[in-house]
Design an enzyme around this catalytic site. Structure first.
Site, PDB file in Angstrom:
ATOM      1  N   GLY A  43      -8.052  -7.476  -6.586  1.00 55.63           N
ATOM      2  CA  GLY A  43      -9.451  -7.176  -6.313  1.00 55.63           C
ATOM      3  C   GLY A  43      -9.626  -5.850  -5.595  1.00 55.63           C
ATOM      4  O   GLY A  43      -8.745  -5.004  -5.589  1.00 55.63           O
ATOM      5  N   HIS A  87      -7.824   0.717 -11.408  1.00 54.34           N
ATOM      6  CA  HIS A  87      -7.799  -0.577 -12.108  1.00 54.34           C
ATOM      7  C   HIS A  87      -8.531  -0.472 -13.450  1.00 54.34           C
ATOM      8  O   HIS A  87      -8.074  -0.995 -14.470  1.00 54.34           O
ATOM      9  CB  HIS A  87      -8.483  -1.662 -11.267  1.00 54.34           C
ATOM     10  CG  HIS A  87      -7.787  -1.993  -9.988  1.00 54.34           C
ATOM     11  ND1 HIS A  87      -8.303  -1.670  -8.765  1.00 54.34           N
ATOM     12  CD2 HIS A  87      -6.615  -2.618  -9.749  1.00 54.34           C
ATOM     13  CE1 HIS A  87      -7.484  -2.094  -7.818  1.00 54.34           C
ATOM     14  NE2 HIS A  87      -6.447  -2.674  -8.384  1.00 54.34           N
ATOM     15  N   GLY A 104       0.074  -0.244 -12.869  1.00 51.75           N
ATOM     16  CA  GLY A 104       0.038   1.170 -12.534  1.00 51.75           C
ATOM     17  C   GLY A 104       1.357   1.666 -11.969  1.00 51.75           C
ATOM     18  O   GLY A 104       2.080   0.921 -11.301  1.00 51.75           O
ATOM     19  N   GLU A 105       1.653   2.922 -12.220  1.00 49.64           N
ATOM     20  CA  GLU A 105       2.901   3.520 -11.728  1.00 49.64           C
ATOM     21  C   GLU A 105       2.838   3.881 -10.247  1.00 49.64           C
ATOM     22  O   GLU A 105       3.859   4.274  -9.683  1.00 49.64           O
ATOM     23  CB  GLU A 105       3.247   4.761 -12.558  1.00 49.64           C
ATOM     24  CG  GLU A 105       3.738   4.435 -13.950  1.00 49.64           C
ATOM     25  CD  GLU A 105       4.249   5.654 -14.700  1.00 49.64           C
ATOM     26  OE1 GLU A 105       4.019   6.792 -14.222  1.00 49.64           O
ATOM     27  OE2 GLU A 105       4.870   5.468 -15.756  1.00 49.64           O
ATOM     28  N   ARG A 151      -6.576   0.056  -0.454  1.00 50.16           N
ATOM     29  CA  ARG A 151      -6.451   0.308   0.987  1.00 50.16           C
ATOM     30  C   ARG A 151      -7.186   1.570   1.424  1.00 50.16           C
ATOM     31  O   ARG A 151      -7.477   1.739   2.617  1.00 50.16           O
ATOM     32  CB  ARG A 151      -4.968   0.419   1.380  1.00 50.16           C
ATOM     33  CG  ARG A 151      -4.173  -0.851   1.163  1.00 50.16           C
ATOM     34  CD  ARG A 151      -2.688  -0.634   1.402  1.00 50.16           C
ATOM     35  NE  ARG A 151      -1.909  -1.797   0.989  1.00 50.16           N
ATOM     36  CZ  ARG A 151      -1.617  -2.829   1.768  1.00 50.16           C
ATOM     37  NH1 ARG A 151      -2.047  -2.847   3.011  1.00 50.16           N
ATOM     38  NH2 ARG A 151      -0.905  -3.835   1.315  1.00 50.16           N
TER      39      ARG A 151
END
Length: 279
Positions: free
Chosen positions: A30, A36, A147-148, A187
């Site tokens: 989330g 995303h 994702g990388e 974050r």
């Protein structure tokens, strides 16, 4: 977009459809952002149905404080998912996933789990392996997208699929960045203005380290990065490593026909930011 919080109801809807169509899966915790959405867009191009999960997994947090403070923005997330035509959203509770036993399985990822993040986050990758394996069992997708930015996690999930003979293709997707270069992360929303202004320094340093790696050895590059952060007024370096992309083992000596990547973790106050770059 259909929303399910129950495993049985999700599967009753999904499995009859997925019998002759491909399913793309994007697991998230989330607090969604453009990073995303880029994964979901990629999944939409390659699959008939796209399932996104939102679940803040308690077993992958080594600090209770981080779990409690992790941003939860479900209403905003749902609005974002509708803008990219997500087909199915799965939002299970912890009890739906773990029943009465919120605990990690133990995994052997052939040593990948002991490098970088594994040195600083006790039990983290057992938690990641547990939830990803469980979600794969529930959704049973054809393709799953990661994702990388969390490159070590990506390699560990590939190893999970290989070792457990799970018939899913894992697709790594390039890091999505802000205009100033900061790797997008949930974050980032917790950064103060001062730390947000300083944070792009991380990627700027990675880019300079990449250039230096062309002419200098790994030890020299690592020492240069460490010195740069010692001089930084507010950002605190936790680690900077150069490792083989496949094994994640620290580089000893440059070898031809090997891909290397630089990995970094930095504290911006109490917020921990990670990034990486292929060398």
């Amino acid at each position: 977009m259909l929303v399910f919080d129950n495993i049985k109801k999700l599967q009753q809807h999904l499995f009859p459809i997925s019998a002759d169509q491909t399913v793309g899966f994007v697991p998230t915790m989330g607090a969604l952002h453009e990073g995303h959405l880029s994964l979901i867009k990629k999944a939409k191009k390659k699959n008939n149905i796209v399932v996104v999960s939102i679940f803040v997994n308690p077993t992958q947090f080594d600090k209770l404080e981080d779990l409690e403070k992790y941003p939860r923005t479900l209403n905003a997330d749902i609005k974002l998912l509708k803008t990219v035509d997500c087909d199915i959203l799965f939002i299970p509770s912890a009890s739906e996933i773990y029943s009465d036993n919120i605990q990690s399985e133990s995994f052997n990822f052939d040593g990948l789990e002991y490098q970088m993040e594994g040195k600083f986050r006790d039990g983290h990758f057992d938690g990641v392996g547990t939830i990803v394996k469980r979600l794969f069992e529930i959704v049973q997708p054809n393709n799953a997208y990661f994702g990388e930015k969390d490159f070590q996690q990506l390699q560990i999930i590939k190893k999970l699929v290989e070792k457990h003979a799970i018939d899913i293709k894992i697709k790594g997707c390039k890091i999505h960045r802000e205009d100033d270069g900061l790797a997008m992360s949930s974050r980032n929303t917790r950064l103060t203005k001062e730390y947000r202004k300083a944070a792009p320094y991380i990627y700027q340093t990675l880019k300079k380290a990449k250039k230096k790696f062309g002419t200098k050895n790994a030890v020299e590059v690592i020492q240069w990065v460490e010195k740069k952060f010692k001089k930084h007024p507010i950002l605190e370096l936790e680690y900077f490593e150069i490792a083989d992309e496949k094994t994640l083992l620290p580089i000893i000596k440059k070898e031809h026909n090997r891909n290397y990547r630089a990995f970094i973790a930095v504290f911006a106050g109490k917020i921990r930011l990670i990034d990486n770059i292929r060398l």
